[in-house]
Design an enzyme around this catalytic site. Structure first.
Site, PDB file in Angstrom:
ATOM      1  N   ARG A   1       0.933  -1.615  -0.261  1.00 22.88           N
ATOM      2  CA  ARG A   1       0.125   0.465   0.492  1.00 22.88           C
ATOM      3  C   ARG A   1       1.188   0.979  -0.120  1.00 22.88           C
ATOM      4  NH1 ARG A   1      -2.470  -2.240   3.620  1.00 22.88           N
ATOM      5  NH2 ARG A   1      -4.863  -4.166   3.036  1.00 22.88           N
TER       6      ARG A   1
ATOM      7  N   LYS B   1       2.007  11.772 -11.042  1.00 25.99           N
ATOM      8  CA  LYS B   1       0.869  10.734 -11.817  1.00 25.99           C
ATOM      9  C   LYS B   1       2.018   9.140 -12.401  1.00 25.99           C
ATOM     10  CE  LYS B   1      -1.950  14.155 -14.004  1.00 25.99           C
ATOM     11  NZ  LYS B   1      -2.737  13.998 -15.600  1.00 25.99           N
TER      12      LYS B   1
ATOM     13  N   GLU C   1       7.759  19.722 -25.316  1.00 22.12           N
ATOM     14  CA  GLU C   1       7.096  20.175 -24.311  1.00 22.12           C
ATOM     15  C   GLU C   1       7.731  20.719 -23.403  1.00 22.12           C
ATOM     16  OE1 GLU C   1       4.582  18.574 -22.997  1.00 22.12           O
ATOM     17  OE2 GLU C   1       4.717  16.223 -23.252  1.00 22.12           O
TER      18      GLU C   1
ATOM     19  N   LYS D   1       6.339  22.623 -14.042  1.00 24.26           N
ATOM     20  CA  LYS D   1       5.662  22.390 -14.311  1.00 24.26           C
ATOM     21  C   LYS D   1       4.758  21.896 -12.287  1.00 24.26           C
ATOM     22  CE  LYS D   1       4.020  17.428 -14.830  1.00 24.26           C
ATOM     23  NZ  LYS D   1       3.595  16.128 -15.670  1.00 24.26           N
TER      24      LYS D   1
ATOM     25  N   GLU E   1      -5.375  17.503 -10.213  1.00 27.00           N
ATOM     26  CA  GLU E   1      -5.884  17.218 -11.393  1.00 27.00           C
ATOM     27  C   GLU E   1      -7.589  17.576 -10.729  1.00 27.00           C
ATOM     28  OE1 GLU E   1      -5.545  14.554 -14.395  1.00 27.00           O
ATOM     29  OE2 GLU E   1      -5.180  16.046 -15.704  1.00 27.00           O
TER      30      GLU E   1
ATOM     31  N   ARG F   1      -4.605  21.965 -12.904  1.00 28.37           N
ATOM     32  CA  ARG F   1      -3.542  21.081 -13.888  1.00 28.37           C
ATOM     33  C   ARG F   1      -3.643  20.766 -15.299  1.00 28.37           C
ATOM     34  NH1 ARG F   1      -0.449  16.341 -10.465  1.00 28.37           N
ATOM     35  NH2 ARG F   1       0.718  15.438 -12.027  1.00 28.37           N
TER      36      ARG F   1
ATOM     37  N   ASN G   1      -1.975  19.966 -19.959  1.00 32.77           N
ATOM     38  CA  ASN G   1      -2.128  19.640 -21.642  1.00 32.77           C
ATOM     39  C   ASN G   1      -2.417  20.095 -22.541  1.00 32.77           C
ATOM     40  OD1 ASN G   1      -3.234  16.909 -20.158  1.00 32.77           O
ATOM     41  ND2 ASN G   1      -5.012  18.146 -19.610  1.00 32.77           N
TER      42      ASN G   1
ATOM     43  N   HIS H   1      -2.434  18.824 -26.367  1.00 30.69           N
ATOM     44  CA  HIS H   1      -2.607  17.551 -26.051  1.00 30.69           C
ATOM     45  C   HIS H   1      -4.106  16.996 -26.076  1.00 30.69           C
ATOM     46  CE1 HIS H   1       1.363  17.553 -23.912  1.00 30.69           C
ATOM     47  NE2 HIS H   1       1.223  16.817 -23.349  1.00 30.69           N
TER      48      HIS H   1
ATOM     49  N   HIS I   1      -3.249  14.059 -28.525  1.00 31.07           N
ATOM     50  CA  HIS I   1      -3.849  12.691 -28.121  1.00 31.07           C
ATOM     51  C   HIS I   1      -4.485  11.892 -29.438  1.00 31.07           C
ATOM     52  CE1 HIS I   1      -3.186  13.183 -23.558  1.00 31.07           C
ATOM     53  NE2 HIS I   1      -1.714  13.043 -23.833  1.00 31.07           N
TER      54      HIS I   1
ATOM     55  N   HIS J   1       4.680  10.643 -28.943  1.00 34.40           N
ATOM     56  CA  HIS J   1       3.794  11.924 -27.809  1.00 34.40           C
ATOM     57  C   HIS J   1       4.435  12.694 -28.250  1.00 34.40           C
ATOM     58  CE1 HIS J   1       1.922  13.026 -24.665  1.00 34.40           C
ATOM     59  NE2 HIS J   1       2.943  13.692 -24.293  1.00 34.40           N
TER      60      HIS J   1
END
Lengths: 379, 379
Positions: A132, A154, A196, A237, A247, A251, A255, A258, A262, A277
């Site tokens: 955990r 993330k 980026e 960031k 998020e 946040r 994107n 993106h 995406h 990407h």
């Protein structure tokens, strides 16, 4: 000109603090960090470290990193996975968790992710769920992972329903971004990561974008500009992540570029021989600024300046540059509607009022997007 | 005598608040709660609910629960898994995550765990990781899950290295403990769950232990004592969890009886025809009190009183009652040393200075345990 105002850990290293309360940590940026990694990681107080890496990066650096940790008295194991996006799977998660448990990693010990975004996301997720939650350290080895995926906590794997749909928010205890490791990175991956970097200037820092225009060659060449670019990207960031760790709001600014990006990755079936990407993000950034200009939100001149800089750095900026087909307007719209950032059926875009002035624009009508994309495809 | 001092949601329901800041939630306890589950769950504000259940419980209650949610306008899906501990696997996690994603559960929506501890742990873990965390509701259907696993936010699956070694802390948004569902529970499972009820009295509430001695028949028979016992157990566990959500300290008190108990489960190869968890806990509680007495920490009379009550409720209290063999002293010690609560090689026990006066005792010498167990085995 230097952008650095952060405290210096060493004349040649830059420290970027990420002030997340009891989950605060430092990102160290500089050439040669991996050589002192053992002492820095040992200072976190662990007795054992499970290194997770891939077949590309492991043979180059894992043995040296392991030796550096062992020299500090840590028990070390190394797990090596195949490189590539397919490794972000349930099967790999099970493999890494089992390896970490077999290495008898307890709550005070560490998982060390040595690799790019795939390894960081996977090993970070394993660290989040073994017992955990055990601590982990990121040693990102690509420009993309140094400026993006290793910052912010993330972690996750892909599902048959989409990328990164299963995971956890789990902050690292330390990030070591050794910019010398990028010397062996293929130029295409360097460019993709650089998209980026540019993004952070476009979001809310026109000064950094101008700095990029003046210094991008040094970033690629590996002089001190590279360290500055990585450090400033991490600062940017980190500032967003500190405002919105999970998020729920701001946040989403990260994107920028993106939603389009995406969709293009999806349409090219995540085939990295066609589009990686960062290339999708570069085209997405150019599209976001041209879309903003077409809606009358942003000056046309800013869209042109964005495109010019991305082109100068060798990045694509047009749908016509997607090898094969970029899909029809309807295919692109479908791909955007399936993006997980779509909430309640409405299309949310990150748009801009100019360079460094981006904002979250929810509820953009599909017809507006359709008209814009039709123009882009026929251009 | 009534133990209830909590606010009442309804004359027949007891509300136990779990005050965990922005993760606070209520546990509702009472007969017939499942009938109004739809309205209570819909009040959390979701638009969709993914029910996760098993082949034992699903056929009895899933259709009614789904209908009750649909009547409130929620979109509902049902995923049914095989019953039993083997379901707490990586493969089941993938299956549940995929089902939750296929049901288009977004961050505001819900996973609903309808079942015992296995389903609660698995579905809760899936909720913790799908989209890096969606909300979930526990509808525990066994006494054990109503008084233990559905409270506290521990979720997870088993690994080849041991039980519950992969998981997350993820608090539910609501727990609905319908005590009428226990009417169809096999007596053996009822007894096993009751061992955990008794445990709460033994940890730090001598008054509740005395109440159990006076009221246990009503708990089994299903009168209002059952609701009181479940509610008081939830209050006790919630109080510990609020003090130590992530198990860095006090929460270990909840392991009273479990170090011995887990060792017995391991030695009987988790074969539920030989020993179920609660039976291991019952023997473990009796052993913990006799061990405390043998160390001169606790009155012999208290150990006898603990054993007498567990026996009265039909629970085992002696190693000789383990069907087949309970193993040798060395086998028992080995099994305890592999328990994940062992830190740094030292054996940690939860011991007691008397009924309701348990404490964490780290660094118990293996020889002390050896001598005690040798006496127990030959007894």
């Amino acid at each position: 000109m230097t952008l650095s105002s952060a405290r210096m850990d060493n004349p040649s290293f830059i420290t970027v603090p990420v002030p997340l309360g009891d989950r605060a940590y430092d990102i160290l940026v500089g050439r040669g960090l991996i050589e002192s990694a053992g002492a820095r990681i040992a200072a976190l107080g662990a007795r054992a470290a499970a290194i997770v890496t891939d077949d590309h990066v492991g043979p180059l650096y894992a043995a040296a990193l392991a030796a550096s940790l062992e020299a500090q008295g840590l028990r070390v194991s190394v797990t090596t996975l195949p490189p590539g996006e397919a490794t972000k799977s349930y099967a790999s998660l099970e493999r890494v968790c089992d390896a970490v448990l077999a290495a008898k990693i307890e709550r005070g010990d560490l998982v060390v992710a040595l690799g790019g975004g795939v390894i960081g996301d996977l090993a970070g997720f394993a660290a989040a769920v073994v017992r955990r939650g055990v601590r982990f350290v990121q040693v990102p080895t690509s420009l993309l992972s140094q400026v993006d995926s290793s910052v912010g906590g993330k972690t996750g794997i892909n599902s048959r329903h989409g990328k990164n749909l299963v995971g956890a928010f789990h902050q690292p205890s330390l990030v070591l971004a050794d910019t010398a490791l990028l010397d062996t990175l293929p130029l295409r991956e360097m460019r993709a990561g650089y998209a980026e970097v540019v993004k952070y200037g476009l979001i809310d820092d026109a000064r950094f974008f101008a700095w990029c225009e003046a210094n991008w060659r040094g970033v690629f060449a590996g002089d001190h500009a590279r360290d500055e670019a990585v450090a400033q990207s991490c600062r940017a960031k980190a500032a967003v992540v500190v405002r919105d760790e999970h998020e729920n709001g701001d946040r989403a600014l990260l994107n920028l570029g993106h939603t389009f990006g995406h969709a293009l990755e999806k349409i090219t079936a995540y085939d990295s021989t066609r589009l990686v990407h960062g290339e999708g993000v570069a085209i997405g950034l150019a599209l976001a600024f041209r879309f903003s200009a077409s809606l009358g939100l942003s000056p046309q001149a800013d869209a042109e300046r964005v495109e010019a800089h991305l082109k100068a750095a060798g990045l694509p900026t047009r749908l016509s540059q997607v090898p094969g087909s970029c899909g029809t307007v309807d295919e692109l719209l479908d791909a955007m509607a399936q993006d997980k950032k779509v909430k309640g059926g409405a299309l949310t875009f990150i748009l801009a009022r100019g360079i460094g002035r981006s904002f979250i624009a929810p509820g953009i009508a599909a017809d507006e997007v359709r008209t814009f994309l039709a123009g882009e495809i026929s251009a």
